[in-house]
Write a protein that holds these residues in place. Structure first.
Motif, PDB file in Angstrom:
ATOM      1  N   PHE A  58     -68.916-105.286 -34.413  1.00  0.00           N
ATOM      2  CA  PHE A  58     -70.108-105.221 -33.568  1.00  0.00           C
ATOM      3  C   PHE A  58     -69.765-105.414 -32.099  1.00  0.00           C
ATOM      4  N   ILE A  59     -70.489-104.707 -31.272  1.00  0.00           N
ATOM      5  CA  ILE A  59     -70.553-104.992 -29.842  1.00  0.00           C
ATOM      6  C   ILE A  59     -72.033-105.219 -29.570  1.00  0.00           C
ATOM      7  N   ASP A  60     -72.387-106.456 -29.290  1.00  0.00           N
ATOM      8  CA  ASP A  60     -73.796-106.782 -29.093  1.00  0.00           C
ATOM      9  C   ASP A  60     -74.302-106.218 -27.773  1.00  0.00           C
ATOM     10  N   ALA A  61     -75.342-105.416 -27.847  1.00  0.00           N
ATOM     11  CA  ALA A  61     -75.964-104.799 -26.671  1.00  0.00           C
ATOM     12  C   ALA A  61     -77.473-104.841 -26.882  1.00  0.00           C
ATOM     13  N   PRO A  62     -78.098-105.974 -26.570  1.00  0.00           N
ATOM     14  CA  PRO A  62     -79.502-106.175 -26.919  1.00  0.00           C
ATOM     15  C   PRO A  62     -80.523-105.411 -26.065  1.00  0.00           C
ATOM     16  N   ASP A  63     -80.135-104.946 -24.879  1.00  0.00           N
ATOM     17  CA  ASP A  63     -81.088-104.204 -24.042  1.00  0.00           C
ATOM     18  C   ASP A  63     -81.280-102.802 -24.612  1.00  0.00           C
ATOM     19  N   GLU A  64     -82.521-102.327 -24.599  1.00  0.00           N
ATOM     20  CA  GLU A  64     -82.805-100.994 -25.124  1.00  0.00           C
ATOM     21  C   GLU A  64     -83.386-100.119 -24.017  1.00  0.00           C
ATOM     22  N   ILE A  65     -82.799 -98.953 -23.847  1.00  0.00           N
ATOM     23  CA  ILE A  65     -83.332 -97.965 -22.914  1.00  0.00           C
ATOM     24  C   ILE A  65     -84.304 -97.094 -23.708  1.00  0.00           C
ATOM     25  N   THR A  66     -85.541 -97.011 -23.231  1.00  0.00           N
ATOM     26  CA  THR A  66     -86.559 -96.235 -23.934  1.00  0.00           C
ATOM     27  C   THR A  66     -86.849 -94.937 -23.181  1.00  0.00           C
ATOM     28  N   ASN A  67     -87.626 -94.088 -23.799  1.00  0.00           N
ATOM     29  CA  ASN A  67     -88.026 -92.830 -23.157  1.00  0.00           C
ATOM     30  C   ASN A  67     -88.914 -93.077 -21.940  1.00  0.00           C
ATOM     31  N   ASN A  68     -89.479 -94.254 -21.828  1.00  0.00           N
ATOM     32  CA  ASN A  68     -90.341 -94.589 -20.692  1.00  0.00           C
ATOM     33  C   ASN A  68     -89.562 -95.080 -19.478  1.00  0.00           C
ATOM     34  N   ASP A  69     -88.287 -95.386 -19.668  1.00  0.00           N
ATOM     35  CA  ASP A  69     -87.460 -95.869 -18.560  1.00  0.00           C
ATOM     36  C   ASP A  69     -86.998 -94.705 -17.696  1.00  0.00           C
ATOM     37  N   LYS A  70     -87.018 -94.902 -16.403  1.00  0.00           N
ATOM     38  CA  LYS A  70     -86.438 -93.922 -15.491  1.00  0.00           C
ATOM     39  C   LYS A  70     -84.916 -94.067 -15.586  1.00  0.00           C
ATOM     40  N   SER A  71     -84.234 -92.963 -15.663  1.00  0.00           N
ATOM     41  CA  SER A  71     -82.791 -92.957 -15.929  1.00  0.00           C
ATOM     42  C   SER A  71     -82.001 -93.853 -14.987  1.00  0.00           C
ATOM     43  N   VAL A  72     -82.182 -93.690 -13.705  1.00  0.00           N
ATOM     44  CA  VAL A  72     -81.405 -94.464 -12.733  1.00  0.00           C
ATOM     45  C   VAL A  72     -81.713 -95.945 -12.870  1.00  0.00           C
ATOM     46  N   ASN A  73     -82.992 -96.288 -13.009  1.00  0.00           N
ATOM     47  CA  ASN A  73     -83.367 -97.694 -13.150  1.00  0.00           C
ATOM     48  C   ASN A  73     -82.779 -98.295 -14.426  1.00  0.00           C
ATOM     49  N   ALA A  74     -82.800 -97.534 -15.511  1.00  0.00           N
ATOM     50  CA  ALA A  74     -82.267 -98.031 -16.773  1.00  0.00           C
ATOM     51  C   ALA A  74     -80.782 -98.340 -16.657  1.00  0.00           C
ATOM     52  N   VAL A  75     -80.036 -97.443 -16.036  1.00  0.00           N
ATOM     53  CA  VAL A  75     -78.594 -97.648 -15.879  1.00  0.00           C
ATOM     54  C   VAL A  75     -78.307 -98.837 -14.973  1.00  0.00           C
ATOM     55  N   LEU A  76     -79.101 -98.997 -13.938  1.00  0.00           N
ATOM     56  CA  LEU A  76     -78.878-100.095 -12.992  1.00  0.00           C
ATOM     57  C   LEU A  76     -79.387-101.433 -13.513  1.00  0.00           C
ATOM     58  N   MET A  77     -80.476-101.435 -14.258  1.00  0.00           N
ATOM     59  CA  MET A  77     -81.137-102.683 -14.645  1.00  0.00           C
ATOM     60  C   MET A  77     -80.780-103.162 -16.056  1.00  0.00           C
ATOM     61  N   LYS A  78     -80.442-102.265 -16.935  1.00  0.00           N
ATOM     62  CA  LYS A  78     -80.195-102.647 -18.331  1.00  0.00           C
ATOM     63  C   LYS A  78     -78.698-102.606 -18.623  1.00  0.00           C
ATOM     64  N   LYS A  79     -78.001-103.540 -18.017  1.00  0.00           N
ATOM     65  CA  LYS A  79     -76.539-103.604 -18.117  1.00  0.00           C
ATOM     66  C   LYS A  79     -76.050-103.911 -19.532  1.00  0.00           C
ATOM     67  N   HIS A  80     -76.931-104.446 -20.375  1.00  0.00           N
ATOM     68  CA  HIS A  80     -76.539-104.793 -21.743  1.00  0.00           C
ATOM     69  C   HIS A  80     -77.139-103.818 -22.749  1.00  0.00           C
ATOM     70  N   SER A  81     -77.406-102.597 -22.294  1.00  0.00           N
ATOM     71  CA  SER A  81     -77.879-101.559 -23.217  1.00  0.00           C
ATOM     72  C   SER A  81     -76.671-100.966 -23.933  1.00  0.00           C
ATOM     73  N   SER A  82     -76.923-100.378 -25.103  1.00  0.00           N
ATOM     74  CA  SER A  82     -75.811 -99.809 -25.867  1.00  0.00           C
ATOM     75  C   SER A  82     -75.132 -98.674 -25.108  1.00  0.00           C
ATOM     76  N   LEU A  83     -75.884 -97.926 -24.318  1.00  0.00           N
ATOM     77  CA  LEU A  83     -75.296 -96.833 -23.529  1.00  0.00           C
ATOM     78  C   LEU A  83     -74.270 -97.373 -22.533  1.00  0.00           C
ATOM     79  N   ILE A  84     -74.661 -98.345 -21.765  1.00  0.00           N
ATOM     80  CA  ILE A  84     -73.775 -98.896 -20.717  1.00  0.00           C
ATOM     81  C   ILE A  84     -72.614 -99.649 -21.346  1.00  0.00           C
ATOM     82  N   VAL A  85     -72.894-100.476 -22.332  1.00  0.00           N
ATOM     83  CA  VAL A  85     -71.836-101.283 -22.957  1.00  0.00           C
ATOM     84  C   VAL A  85     -70.809-100.388 -23.630  1.00  0.00           C
TER      85      VAL A  85
END
Length: 90
Positions: A58-85
């Motif tokens: 496992f690599i724990d990545a508890p933040d979730e990027i949803t379809n409602n998130d703006k792409s740039v904001n999600a990448v900048l703000m959700k550092k513990h999302s599975s995409l970024i991690v």
């Protein structure tokens, strides 16, 4: 043994991906899967599945990027999302 990193939350149906982890481990002998996503959610979904748990990491990545998130904001703000991690681990 091959290792494959799976972005569990990087789709519309994470539960199907989580279920697929157990199926893949049972179907392929020489693979270890690395599940990147909310570890607690993944473990809860897999608790009753029958598979070789020694071949799941496992690599724990508890933040979730949803379809409602703006792409740039999600990448900048959700550092513990599975995409970024997962990108940072590859």
């Amino acid at each position: 043994m091959k290792k494959i990193l799976i972005d569990v939350l990087g789709c519309d149906n994470p539960d199907a991906v989580i279920d697929g982890l157990a199926l893949a481990i049972n179907a392929v002998e020489d693979v270890t899967l690395i599940a990147c996503g909310d570890k607690a959610r993944i473990e809860e979904r897999l608790k009753d599945k029958d598979f070789d748990r020694t071949r799941l990491e496992f690599i724990d990545a508890p933040d979730e990027i949803t379809n409602n998130d703006k792409s740039v904001n999600a990448v900048l703000m959700k550092k513990h999302s599975s995409l970024i991690v997962s990108l940072n681990k590859s």
